[in-house]
Design an enzyme around this catalytic site. Structure first.
Site, mmCIF file in Angstrom:
data_model
loop_
_atom_site.group_PDB
_atom_site.id
_atom_site.type_symbol
_atom_site.label_atom_id
_atom_site.label_comp_id
_atom_site.label_asym_id
_atom_site.label_seq_id
_atom_site.Cartn_x
_atom_site.Cartn_y
_atom_site.Cartn_z
ATOM 1 N N GLY A 169 -53.780 44.742 9.323
ATOM 2 C CA GLY A 169 -54.534 45.460 10.455
ATOM 3 C C GLY A 169 -54.687 44.409 11.472
ATOM 4 N N HIS B 156 -44.287 40.425 8.078
ATOM 5 C CA HIS B 156 -43.444 40.332 7.133
ATOM 6 C C HIS B 156 -42.755 38.789 6.958
ATOM 7 C CE1 HIS B 156 -43.267 44.684 7.235
ATOM 8 N NE2 HIS B 156 -42.199 44.727 6.728
ATOM 9 N N LYS C 177 -60.329 46.298 6.238
ATOM 10 C CA LYS C 177 -60.394 47.338 5.488
ATOM 11 C C LYS C 177 -61.181 47.556 4.569
ATOM 12 C CE LYS C 177 -55.482 47.991 6.510
ATOM 13 N NZ LYS C 177 -54.053 48.243 6.109
ATOM 14 N N GLY D 15 -2.834 26.050 1.930
ATOM 15 C CA GLY D 15 -1.519 26.600 1.922
ATOM 16 C C GLY D 15 -0.782 26.821 3.164
ATOM 17 N N SER E 274 -11.643 22.019 6.355
ATOM 18 C CA SER E 274 -12.493 21.851 7.265
ATOM 19 C C SER E 274 -12.877 22.982 7.808
ATOM 20 C CB SER E 274 -12.375 20.799 8.247
ATOM 21 O OG SER E 274 -10.870 20.898 8.911
#
Length: 651
Positions: free
Chosen positions: A44, A122, A174, A479, A550
Site C-alpha cells: 500500500g 518487488h 490494511k 580451436g 579470454s
C-alpha cells in the site's frame, strides 16, 4: 518575492502587510523532510502517498476529476478513490498494480515541506529502493497486516540501517482487512522491533492504519480506540530533521566543476558536504595534498564571506594549484583520508553476478575511477542476519568486500559522511549501474604498501635488449589457432633477435592458475593473474605473447589498461564456431556437446569478440604461417625495434 509583496500590498490594507510578510517568510523558510516509503510488494505504499497528497490539499480540481475517472476505469468500487493512481505513472505499473520506478512527489502543510520517494516493493527492483533511500531522512516502512513481516521487509530494513536512515515509521497497513485487530498489530510490532534491535534501528514509531480509508493518516481513527500514539501526518510534521550521519564536521567540498568563464577567473564549484568555510581559511586539495587559502566565496547571491554545509558555492584560491573535477577541497588542518583500497558493504543491483577481479567503474562523490572487487568476505542473510560464505554476489545480495581502485581517492567512512563514503558501481561496457555501497575504512596495506623506486626500470631493460617491449594478446575461440600462430610469431621474432616469452592458457593452468576452474568468476581471475604477470614481463623489457581465449571484453580491456600507450596489441584470431568445432584438436567441443564440459566458450558460455582489435586474422583466408608473417610485419612497422638498435636483417 519583492514583486509579489508589491502586488499584495496594493490589494490589501496597509495594516495587513506585516501579517502577509510574516506569512510569506514562514512559507519560504519552512523546514524540509525527505522520506521514503518502502516495504514488501502490494503493502500500500503508493496508496499511502496518494492519500497524503489528497489530505494535504495538494490536488487541483482537474487532477481530482481525473483521479475519480481513472479510479472508475480501474474498477474501484463505491465512492473510494484509488490513490495509488496519483503516483503510479507508468502504464506497466497501472496494469500490474505495482510500483516499478522511483516516484518522487512534493507536498506541504502549514508546518513543513516534504519530498517523498515511493520505492518499489518487488525484489527485482530493490536497486530503486536504494536510490530513493540514499537522500532520505526518514523511512515509512509499510507492512500488510494480513501478511506481517516479510523477507523484503527485513531486506529494506537492513538497507535502511546500512544507508544511515535511523528514523523509521512502521505503518501497519490494511488493518481494516483484519477488523482493526489490536492483537494482530501488537504481534507485528513485537516481531519487527525484535528484528530492528539486531540491526541497530531504535528510533521506531509504529502506527496502525488503513491508507485506503484514511485511518490514522491525518486524524485519529475511531476504529483504533486502543491506539494512543500520533497520526502519521502529526509525526511527519514534528519529527526532528537532521541529515545524519554528519559526524564529519571539518570542511569538505567535492569539486564538481572548474569554473573558468574568462582568463581572469578560475573557481572550483561544488556543494559543501561537511563543515563550513570562510575567506582566508587554509584548504588542502586532495589527493594531491597541495595547500592554498580561500580568496573568495561565490554563492547563489554573489560573493559572501562564509558558507556552510549543504550550500552550492564556487571557491577561488590565492595560489594557482592544480585542482580538477573529482578532487576534494578540505580543511588543511584536518584533511580527509586518501587511499586506494577499502573495505565496503556492497549491494549488488545487476542480474549478472558480481565477478571478483573484473574491472568496473566506481563513482565516489564527483570522482569516477576504475575498481576491482575481491571475493566477498561474506554475504548477509537478511532474514537471520547470518554471515554466509560467498564467492560472488547475485542480484539484491548484500555483502562485505575489499575494493581496489586504480588511483588514490579522498574519502570518509559512510558513517561520517554520506557524500564521501557512498558510491555506485558502473559496468564499463553497458554504463549500467550494477551496485551501490558504503565505505567502512581504508585497508592498512593501502597505506603501508608502496611502489618501490627501482633504478633499473622498463626503459633500461628495453634499451639493453634493443627493443620496444610489447604485450601481444591473442584471443579467439578454442580451436581457432591462437597457440599455433603465437608459437610461429615467437619463433620468427626469436630468429630476428628479439627477447620474447609466450604465456599460453593451457600451460599457465598447470602452475600459476591450477587452482582455478572454468566458472565465469574463475575465468575473470585467470585473466587478471595473467595480465599482472604480462605487465611484470613488460617491465622486464620483453615482448610478451599471451594466448588465451579470454572471452570477456572487460578483462581484455583491463589487461590493456595495465600497459602504456602503444604497448598493447590485441590480435583477434577470427574463426567461425562451426569451423573451430570441426577442427576440435582436443575433442573439447564434443565433450561440451555431450554435457561433459560445463561453461565451455561458444557452447554454454559466451564469447565477446573484440570491437577494435589492432590485428584481425581470418583463419578461413590465411594460413597460420601467413598470419604469423602479418603479425610480425605489423609489430616491426609500429616500432618494435628501438631506433639506434643494431640491425638484425643479416641474421
Amino acid at each position: 518575492m519583492e514583486a509579489l509583496m508589491e502586488t499584495l500590498s496594493e490589494a490589501v490594507p496597509a495594516t495587513a502587510n506585516d501579517d502577509i510578510g510574516q506569512y510569506l517568510h514562514t512559507q519560504q523558510h519552512k523546514g524540509l523532510l525527505r522520506f521514503i516509503t518502502c516495504g514488501s510488494v502490494d503493502d500500500g505504499k503508493s496508496t499511502l502517498i496518494g492519500r497524503l497528497l489528497y489530505e494535504s490539499k495538494m490536488l487541483f480540481e482537474d487532477q481530482l476529476a481525473q483521479l475519480e475517472a481513472d479510479s472508475k476505469k480501474m474498477g474501484t468500487q463505491g465512492e473510494n478513490l484509488d490513490f495509488a493512481l496519483l503516483v503510479d505513472g507508468l502504464a506497466a505499473e497501472r496494469e500490474q498494480g505495482i510500483t516499478i520506478d522511483v516516484a518522487y512527489r512534493f507536498f506541504a502543510t502549514d508546518k513543513r515541506k516534504f519530498i517523498v520517494a515511493d520505492t518499489p516493493g518487488h525484489e527485482q527492483y530493490t536497486r530503486n529502493m536504494v536510490t530513493g533511500a540514499s537522500t532520505a531522512d526518514l523511512a515509512i516502512l509499510l507492512v500488510d497486516a494480513r501478511r506481517g513481516v516479510q523477507t523484503q521487509t527485513r531486506r529494506h530494513s537492513y538497507l535502511m540501517s546500512t544507508l544511515g536512515i535511523r528514523r523509521v515509521v512502521v505503518a501497519i497497513n490494511k488493518l481494516d482487512m483484519v477488523d482493526y485487530s489490536r492483537e494482530v498489530y501488537d504481534r507485528i510490532e513485537a516481531e519487527y522491533r525484535d528484528f530492528a534491535r539486531q540491526i541497530g534501528l531504535n528510533d521506531i514509531v509504529c502506527i496502525p492504519m488503513s491508507a485506503l480509508h484514511g485511518d490514522n493518516i491525518t486524524q485519529p481513527s475511531p476504529n483504533t480506540p486502543w491506539y494512543h500514539g500520533p497520526t502519521l501526518m502529526a509525526h511527519l510534521e514534528s519529527v526532528p530533521v537532521d541529515r545524519a550521519p554528519a559526524q564529519d564536521e571539518s570542511f569538505r567540498l567535492p569539486v564538481q566543476w572548474v569554473n573558468r568563464p574568462n582568463l581572469d577567473f578560475r573557481g572550483f564549484a561544488g556543494t559543501i558536504s561537511a563543515g563550513d568555510i570562510r575567506c582566508g581559511d587554509r584548504v588542502r586539495a586532495l589527493p594531491s595534498g597541495r595547500e592554498s587559502r580561500v580568496a573568495s566565496i561565490v554563492g547563489a547571491d554573489g560573493e559572501c564571506g562564509h558558507a556552510m554545509r549543504g550550500q552550492a558555492v564556487t571557491l577561488t584560491l590565492a595560489d594557482e594549484i592544480d585542482v580538477s573535477r573529482g578532487d576534494v577541497l578540505a580543511c588543511a588542518e584536518d584533511p580527509a583520508e586518501v587511499a586506494d583500497q577499502f573495505e565496503a558493504t556492497l549491494v549488488w543491483m545487476s542480474e549478472d553476478a558480481m565477478l571478483p577481479g573484473r574491472p568496473y567503474l566506481l563513482k565516489l562523490g564527483t570522482r569516477t575511477v576504475s575498481v576491482t572487487v575481491a571475493q566477498p568476505k561474506y554475504k548477509v542473510n537478511v532474514n537471520t542476519l547470518e554471515h554466509l560464505a560467498a564467492r560472488t554476489l547475485e542480484l539484491n545480495e548484500i555483502g562485505v568486500c575489499n575494493l581496489h581502485v586504480d588511483q588514490p581517492v579522498a574519502f570518509a567512512p559512510y558513517a561520517r559522511n554520506r557524500d564521501l563514503g557512498g558510491f555506485i558501481m558502473i559496468d564499463r561496457l553497458t554504463n549500467n549501474t550494477v551496485g551501490a555501497g558504503m565505505l567502512h575504512f581504508a585497508l592498512r596495506r593501502a597505506q603501508n604498501v608502496h611502489w618501490q623506486a627501482i633504478d633499473v626500470d622498463r626503459r633500461a631493460h628495453a634499451a639493453l635488449k634493443h627493443q620496444a617491449p610489447r604485450i601481444v594478446w591473442f584471443t579467439g575461440l578454442s580451436g581457432a589457432g591462437k597457440s599455433t600462430i603465437a608459437n610461429l610469431v615467437e619463433k620468427r621474432l626469436h630468429a630476428l633477435g628479439h627477447h620474447t616469452y609466450l604465456l599460453d592458457g593451457d600451460n599457465v593452468r598447470h602452475g600459476l592458475n591450477k587452482d582455478l576452474g572454468f566458472s565465469e568468476a574463475d575465468r575473470v581471475e585467470n585473466i587478471r593473474r595473467v595480465s599482472e604477470v604480462a605487465r611484470l614481463m613488460l617491465d622486464a623489457g620483453l615482448v610478451v605473447l599471451v594466448s588465451f581465449i579470454s572471452p570477456f571484453r572487460s578483462e581484455r580491456e583491463m589487461a590493456r589498461a595495465l600497459a602504456g600507450d602503444g604497448e598493447f596489441a590485441e590480435v583477434f584470431i577470427d574463426t567461425p564456431l562451426d569451423v573451430a568445432e570441426q577442427r576440435d584438436p582436443k575433442g573439447l567441443y564434443r565433450k561440451a556437446r555431450r554435457g561433459e564440459l560445463k561453461n565451455f566458450t561458444g557452447i554454454d558460455s559466451p564469447y565477446e569478440p573484440p570491437e577494435r582489435p589492432e590485428i584481425r586474422i581470418d583463419t578461413t583466408a590465411d594460413t597460420a604461417e601467413q598470419a604469423a608473417e602479418r603479425i610480425v610485419a605489423w609489430l616491426r612497422e609500429t616500432g618494435l625495434q628501438e631506433s639506434g638498435a643494431p640491425s638484425t636483417n643479416g641474421r
